[in-house]
Design a protein around this motif. Structure first.
Motif, PDB file in Angstrom:
ATOM      1  N   LYS B 199       0.838  -1.197   0.000  1.00 57.45           N
ATOM      2  CA  LYS B 199       0.000   0.000   0.000  1.00 57.45           C
ATOM      3  C   LYS B 199       0.876   1.250   0.000  1.00 57.45           C
ATOM      4  N   ASN B 200       0.220   2.409  -0.103  1.00 60.27           N
ATOM      5  CA  ASN B 200       0.952   3.676  -0.153  1.00 60.27           C
ATOM      6  C   ASN B 200       1.566   4.061   1.190  1.00 60.27           C
ATOM      7  N   THR B 201       0.813   3.873   2.278  1.00 61.21           N
ATOM      8  CA  THR B 201       1.313   4.311   3.586  1.00 61.21           C
ATOM      9  C   THR B 201       2.681   3.710   3.917  1.00 61.21           C
ATOM     10  N   PRO B 202       2.865   2.382   3.758  1.00 63.48           N
ATOM     11  CA  PRO B 202       4.185   1.826   4.056  1.00 63.48           C
ATOM     12  C   PRO B 202       5.290   2.413   3.175  1.00 63.48           C
ATOM     13  N   ILE B 203       4.939   2.839   1.946  1.00 62.16           N
ATOM     14  CA  ILE B 203       5.956   3.455   1.087  1.00 62.16           C
ATOM     15  C   ILE B 203       6.426   4.766   1.703  1.00 62.16           C
ATOM     16  N   VAL B 204       5.453   5.601   2.107  1.00 55.52           N
ATOM     17  CA  VAL B 204       5.828   6.891   2.684  1.00 55.52           C
ATOM     18  C   VAL B 204       6.615   6.668   3.980  1.00 55.52           C
ATOM     19  N   GLU B 205       6.204   5.661   4.753  1.00 59.11           N
ATOM     20  CA  GLU B 205       6.949   5.339   5.979  1.00 59.11           C
ATOM     21  C   GLU B 205       8.364   4.905   5.652  1.00 59.11           C
ATOM     22  N   ALA B 206       8.500   4.090   4.580  1.00 58.96           N
ATOM     23  CA  ALA B 206       9.836   3.615   4.197  1.00 58.96           C
ATOM     24  C   ALA B 206      10.699   4.774   3.713  1.00 58.96           C
ATOM     25  N   VAL B 207      10.075   5.730   2.994  1.00 58.01           N
ATOM     26  CA  VAL B 207      10.823   6.916   2.554  1.00 58.01           C
ATOM     27  C   VAL B 207      11.269   7.706   3.784  1.00 58.01           C
ATOM     28  N   ALA B 208      10.343   7.887   4.722  1.00 64.06           N
ATOM     29  CA  ALA B 208      10.666   8.642   5.936  1.00 64.06           C
ATOM     30  C   ALA B 208      11.780   7.951   6.711  1.00 64.06           C
ATOM     31  N   ALA B 209      11.790   6.615   6.678  1.00 70.15           N
ATOM     32  CA  ALA B 209      12.785   5.857   7.437  1.00 70.15           C
ATOM     33  C   ALA B 209      14.125   5.793   6.711  1.00 70.15           C
ATOM     34  N   LEU B 222       1.196  11.461   2.878  1.00 75.85           N
ATOM     35  CA  LEU B 222       2.182  12.211   3.645  1.00 75.85           C
ATOM     36  C   LEU B 222       1.608  12.680   4.975  1.00 75.85           C
ATOM     37  N   TYR B 223       0.348  13.165   4.920  1.00 73.93           N
ATOM     38  CA  TYR B 223      -0.231  13.759   6.127  1.00 73.93           C
ATOM     39  C   TYR B 223      -0.618  12.688   7.149  1.00 73.93           C
ATOM     40  N   LEU B 224      -0.964  11.496   6.666  1.00 68.42           N
ATOM     41  CA  LEU B 224      -1.249  10.395   7.599  1.00 68.42           C
ATOM     42  C   LEU B 224       0.025  10.018   8.355  1.00 68.42           C
ATOM     43  N   VAL B 225       1.124   9.927   7.606  1.00 65.31           N
ATOM     44  CA  VAL B 225       2.384   9.547   8.249  1.00 65.31           C
ATOM     45  C   VAL B 225       2.853  10.650   9.194  1.00 65.31           C
ATOM     46  N   LYS B 226       2.663  11.908   8.756  1.00 65.90           N
ATOM     47  CA  LYS B 226       3.053  13.026   9.625  1.00 65.90           C
ATOM     48  C   LYS B 226       2.200  13.075  10.900  1.00 65.90           C
ATOM     49  N   ALA B 227       0.939  12.627  10.780  1.00 66.53           N
ATOM     50  CA  ALA B 227       0.088  12.607  11.970  1.00 66.53           C
ATOM     51  C   ALA B 227       0.640  11.635  12.999  1.00 66.53           C
ATOM     52  N   GLU B 228       1.223  10.529  12.501  1.00 65.37           N
ATOM     53  CA  GLU B 228       1.800   9.536  13.402  1.00 65.37           C
ATOM     54  C   GLU B 228       3.199   9.963  13.866  1.00 65.37           C
ATOM     55  N   ARG B 229       3.956  10.582  12.951  1.00 64.54           N
ATOM     56  CA  ARG B 229       5.324  11.032  13.273  1.00 64.54           C
ATOM     57  C   ARG B 229       5.562  12.417  12.687  1.00 64.54           C
ATOM     58  N   PRO B 230       5.251  13.473  13.440  1.00 61.34           N
ATOM     59  CA  PRO B 230       5.291  14.837  12.890  1.00 61.34           C
ATOM     60  C   PRO B 230       6.662  15.243  12.326  1.00 61.34           C
ATOM     61  N   ASP B 231       7.752  14.679  12.868  1.00 63.87           N
ATOM     62  CA  ASP B 231       9.079  15.131  12.433  1.00 63.87           C
ATOM     63  C   ASP B 231       9.676  14.260  11.330  1.00 63.87           C
ATOM     64  N   ALA B 232       8.843  13.361  10.731  1.00 65.40           N
ATOM     65  CA  ALA B 232       9.367  12.455   9.708  1.00 65.40           C
ATOM     66  C   ALA B 232       9.948  13.238   8.528  1.00 65.40           C
ATOM     67  N   PRO B 233      11.200  12.910   8.086  1.00 62.41           N
ATOM     68  CA  PRO B 233      11.861  13.670   7.016  1.00 62.41           C
ATOM     69  C   PRO B 233      11.369  13.250   5.631  1.00 62.41           C
ATOM     70  N   VAL B 234      10.155  13.619   5.300  1.00 62.27           N
ATOM     71  CA  VAL B 234       9.592  13.220   4.013  1.00 62.27           C
ATOM     72  C   VAL B 234       8.716  14.349   3.494  1.00 62.27           C
ATOM     73  N   GLU B 283     -10.143  21.350   5.420  1.00 67.13           N
ATOM     74  CA  GLU B 283     -10.075  21.707   6.842  1.00 67.13           C
ATOM     75  C   GLU B 283      -9.818  20.546   7.781  1.00 67.13           C
ATOM     76  N   SER B 284     -10.155  19.325   7.341  1.00 66.26           N
ATOM     77  CA  SER B 284      -9.995  18.174   8.228  1.00 66.26           C
ATOM     78  C   SER B 284      -8.518  17.952   8.553  1.00 66.26           C
ATOM     79  N   ALA B 285      -8.261  17.453   9.746  1.00 63.98           N
ATOM     80  CA  ALA B 285      -6.886  17.302  10.203  1.00 63.98           C
ATOM     81  C   ALA B 285      -6.126  16.264   9.384  1.00 63.98           C
ATOM     82  N   GLU B 286      -6.773  15.156   9.103  1.00 58.96           N
ATOM     83  CA  GLU B 286      -6.055  14.053   8.466  1.00 58.96           C
ATOM     84  C   GLU B 286      -6.386  13.899   6.989  1.00 58.96           C
ATOM     85  N   GLU B 287      -7.551  14.396   6.583  1.00 60.32           N
ATOM     86  CA  GLU B 287      -7.994  14.230   5.201  1.00 60.32           C
ATOM     87  C   GLU B 287      -7.437  15.377   4.376  1.00 60.32           C
ATOM     88  N   ALA B 288      -6.476  15.112   3.496  1.00 62.55           N
ATOM     89  CA  ALA B 288      -5.821  16.201   2.773  1.00 62.55           C
ATOM     90  C   ALA B 288      -6.045  16.086   1.273  1.00 62.55           C
TER      91      ALA B 288
END
Lengths: 527, 336
Positions: B199-209, B222-234, B283-288
């Motif tokens: 899926k897409n989320t693990p890709i963004v996580e892998a990029v961040a990692a 991107l915004y879902l991953v940032k919600a879990e880890r705000p400082d992720a370098p992605v 306006e939604s926090a997670e829905e971008a």
């Protein structure tokens, strides 16, 4: 006509009940045949496609690996906790069964979280590279982790119930301990091991969560992919039928292994416990083995979930204890367990007490749908229920029915292994004294086999607690279980929040496991 | 044993009670099958319940699995509305969807709806390259997916070939650049050993990692991953206009032709396309995702939608094209 208890004509109501149960269990197969038939001649081409053969090969490779690994882990552990003077046996015994409550997809997520690149372990140890946790090795590890208790529990109870007389006789004839184990003990528990291995094989064949997370191309993964291609459901149906064929192979192999020497206890209530084997200088090694098994299979997932939960608490995430979901899970799973056992009794009694080609075929047919992934079973029930049973469609009743269809062999394994150990001559005596078949079943057989019935029901219960794909499609709208809650959260990558429902799932399942499978008999800690 | 028999008896009673209660859709709630995640769209649907005074029952699931469910249900589907994540799932059940009124369709630009008028996009999802900001500056990230076959990216790319969003992108490439050029691109990309994810989320996580440097994904993960880890370098890089990698796909909605609640169902569709319903995405926090109705601003920091010029393709044809795309992915070894 066969010998002994067989040869009699089964009572009609019993045959009808067993027949009705099996017909219902065959609905997924009927659905697949309809889909393949509507695809015409293309189905045959698809079947001989090299891709299909390769997938089947990879699936067999995985099943073989998982079965071998679960046996290698379970049998020594079961022997240590039942037949030796291992310190803390009861504790090890309970701990070794516990991974059964961990859903395999959670186990896979934990393995990835731990061993994955930049995972917990790499961060903690500061190591640059760890072995890749995905692929065959990862799938093998996660599936072994979550299925070995099937073999362990069945082997343990067989070892515990084994009449020590035979072993003592062999010893007195001058056979060494190792010889006794290989020549007497092992053959006696072989039916239990092979039945456990069959459950493991069926689980592995039907699993989607692990192979998908670990990116291992097995048949189920391809079936899901085909369903996603949406327009043509024939290829998915063809691949599903390949799974059914593999189930048939597994059943034949299991039957070969199981029937090489069948064992009845003569006095179900009165057997002695075997004197424990002193481990002597092997004690340390045995303890280390138990520590590794429970450590790898229990402590690691618990550690990862605990870490995620802690992170959620530190980050001040919205955490709510999922009470309503837990209650839904419990209700649906308990109903599934009760109905699965109720359906398994006539099939098992017919197969074991009135053996004939017909009754055995019926028993084997009941396995047909069990290697199918949950999605296929769910869609087949959607197909039939929406067309012919609209009032039950998307009700709890249909969801429970789906669970029974998916997990029937687990109930059957419990009921059959219990009936195996009830001497048919006890029942014949009751019949000889003028009892009818039903009266004999209720007043003699069921009480003697009770623990096996409970064990079968508990296995179904624990599986239903973890079930996801069929639950998603068939649950009543708004009916949230712990499994769907975990899915909802992992969908958006909120692993830290998914840790709580995962832990609750483990916490509510564990007592059931303990109550039913704990080693509580008075002799258990004698020595 | 008593417990066991009690459960069997109890459940028989429950089943009978449930049967009597029935679930007649005539007067009950509006039934929505949603392939969009509960965590994201639940507040939106609750807002509709409040403003329209219509109760909504939502069955959440995977878009493709729900489409398969609707197909198997046939004429007896209890669903009134299908809210899906991708044009492919909507296209798959197109024959079971009712035509929407022109006024509803006209709320969004033509490129964001079915040309046959059976479904309409509700939010936009742009394909982007997510990149690791520690490893790369934005100027180092390619502006075209065709540059990803350069050997410098060997082992550094993440894709999700089994995911509907990647497949929609390949369909867009096929329709805009042709089958042969797409096949060649897939073969060349394969030589760069892309890492595959489910899926897409693990890709963004892998990029961040830092596991990979760039990933082909939709912009909002991107915004879902940032919600879990705000400082992720992605971060996201948007691609050049007209590039297949700049495709803007949609999540969309359709009304089942078999529904006996056509009016209420259309009210829901109209709500999702109303100014209020559309503002939710900004306006939604997670829905971008992108609001599709003109004049409604997207989330802060996103380039405006009308500057995102994907390839010139008909999203309405994606459902029908999926089979050929999958065949191509299979032949080039991306799918089993």
């Amino acid at each position: 006509m066969s010998r002994g208890a067989g040869g009699r004509r089964p009572p009609l109501p019993l045959a009808l009940a067993a027949g009705a149960a099996v017909v219902l269990l065959l609905l997924p197969l009927a659905y697949l045949l309809i889909r393949v038939a509507s695809g015409g001649g293309r189905a045959v081409d698809l079947l001989w496609d090299t891709g299909t053969l390769r997938l089947a090969g990879r699936t067999v490779l995985l099943v073989g690996g998982v079965v071998a690994a679960t046996i290698a882990v379970s049998v020594p552990t079961a022997w240590l906790v039942t037949r030796t003077d291992l310190p803390g046996r009861r504790l090890w015994s309970a701990a070794a069964a516990l991974p059964l409550v961990i859903p395999s997809y959670v186990a896979a997520l934990c393995l990835l979280g731990l061993f994955g690149e930049k995972g917990l372990l790499q961060q903690a140890l500061g190591i640059e590279r760890l072995p890749d946790p995905t692929g065959y090795g990862g799938a093998l590890a996660a599936l072994t982790l979550s299925t070995y208790p099937y073999v362990f529990l069945l082997t343990r109870s067989a070892l515990r119930d084994l009449d020590p007389g035979q072993e003592e006789a062999a010893r007195s004839l001058g056979v060494g301990r190792a010889g006794v184990f290989v020549r007497v003990t092992l053959p006696s528990v072989r039916p239990a091991i092979s039945l456990g291995a069959l459950l493991v094989a069926l689980y592995t064949l039907s699993d989607f969560g692990v192979v998908s997370l670990m990116r291992y191309d097995a048949l189920t993964r391809a079936i899901y992919l085909h369903y996603r291609s949406l327009f043509d459901r024939t290829p998915a149906a063809v691949l599903s039928l390949v799974l059914v064929a593999l189930t048939a192979v597994a059943l034949v192999v299991e039957r070969r292994v199981r029937t090489r020497g069948r064992v009845h206890r003569t006095s179900p209530g009165a057997a002695r416990r075997a004197a424990p084997v002193p481990l002597g200088r092997w004690k340390v090694a045995a303890l280390a083995w138990c520590a590794i098994v429970t450590g790898a299979f229990l402590a690691l997932p618990a550690f990862v979930l605990g870490f995620w939960l802690e992170r959620a608490i530190v980050d001040d995430r919205a955490l709510e204890l999922p009470w309503a979901q837990a209650l839904s899970s419990l209700a649906a799973s308990a109903l599934a367990a009760a109905w699965a056992v109720a359906a398994a009794v006539p099939v098992a009694v017919l197969a074991l007490r009135y053996p004939s080609r017909g009754s055995r075929t019926l028993e084997r047919l009941s396995f047909a749908g069990n290697a199918l992934p949950g999605l296929v079973i769910a869609l087949s029930l959607v197909f039939f229920a929406a067309r012919y049973a609209a009032p039950v469609y998307q009700t709890l009743a249909l969801l429970v029915f789906a669970y029974v269809t998916r997990f029937f062999p687990q109930a059957l394994s419990g009921v059959e292994s219990a009936l195996h150990r009830v001497d048919p001559r006890v029942e014949e005596a009751a019949r000889g004294l003028g009892r009818g078949w039903l009266s004999t079943l209720v007043t003699v057989t069921v009480p003697l086999a009770r623990s096996g019935f409970l064990a079968g029901g508990a296995l179904v219960f624990l599986s239903a607690m973890k079930e996801l794909p069929a639950t998603l499609l068939l649950r009543p709208i708004g009916f949230e279980t712990l499994a769907t809650e975990i899915w909802t959260l992992t969908q958006v990558g909120a692993y830290s929040r998914a840790a709580l429902p995962s832990l609750v799932l483990i916490a509510v399942s564990a007592p059931v496991l303990y109550l039913v499978f704990a080693d509580r008999r008075p002799g258990a800690h004698g020595g | 044993m008593k417990i066991w028999m009690g459960l069997v008896a109890l459940s028989a009673v429950v089943a009978i009670a449930a049967g009597c209660g029935g679930n007649s859709s005539q007067s009950g709630p509006l039934t929505v099958y949603s392939g969009r995640e509960e965590e994201l769209v639940k507040p939106l649907l609750e807002q509709f319940e409040r403003t329209a005074g219509i109760k909504v029952d939502v069955r959440y699931g995977d878009s493709a699995e729900l489409a398969a469910t609707i197909a198997e249900e046939g004429g007896n589907s209890p669903a009134d509305v299908f809210f899906a994540q991708d044009p492919g799932s909507l296209g798959a059940v197109e024959a079971q969807l009712a035509e929407l009124p022109q006024a509803t369709l006209d709320r969004v630009a033509e490129r964001f709806r079915d040309s046959g008028g059976r479904w309409v996009g509700t939010s936009g999802r742009a394909r982007v390259i997510a990149y690791n900001t520690d490893a790369l500056g934005e100027e180092q990230v390619p502006d075209s997916v065709f540059d990803l076959t350069d050997p410098v990216w060997k082992g550094k790319i993440g894709i999700a070939p089994t995911n509907a969003s990647f497949q929609a992108f390949v369909t867009a490439m096929r329709l805009s650049a042709g089958d042969e050029k797409t096949r060649q691109w897939l073969v060349d990309l394969k030589r760069n050993d892309p890492k595959t994810y489910e899926k897409n989320t693990p890709i963004v996580e892998a990029v961040a990692a830092g596991e990979i440097e760039i990933g082909l994904v939709n912009h909002y993960y991107l915004y879902l991953v940032k919600a879990e880890r705000p400082d992720a370098p992605v971060a996201n890089h948007f691609l050049a206009p007209g590039d297949p990698g700049a495709l803007v796909s949609v999540a969309g909605v359709g009304v089942l032709a078999t529904s006996d609640r056509q009016d209420d169902a259309r009210k829901l569709v109209d709500f999702l396309l109303s100014d209020d319903g559309q503002r939710f995405y900004g306006e939604s926090a997670e829905e971008a995702e992108y609001p599709l109705v003109a004049g409604i601003p997207a989330r802060n920091g996103l380039p405006p939608l009308d500057r995102l010029e994907g390839p010139n393709v008909d999203l309405g044809s994606f459902g029908g094209e999926l089979e050929k795309t999958l065949e191509l992915l299979r032949r080039t070894g991306y799918l089993s």
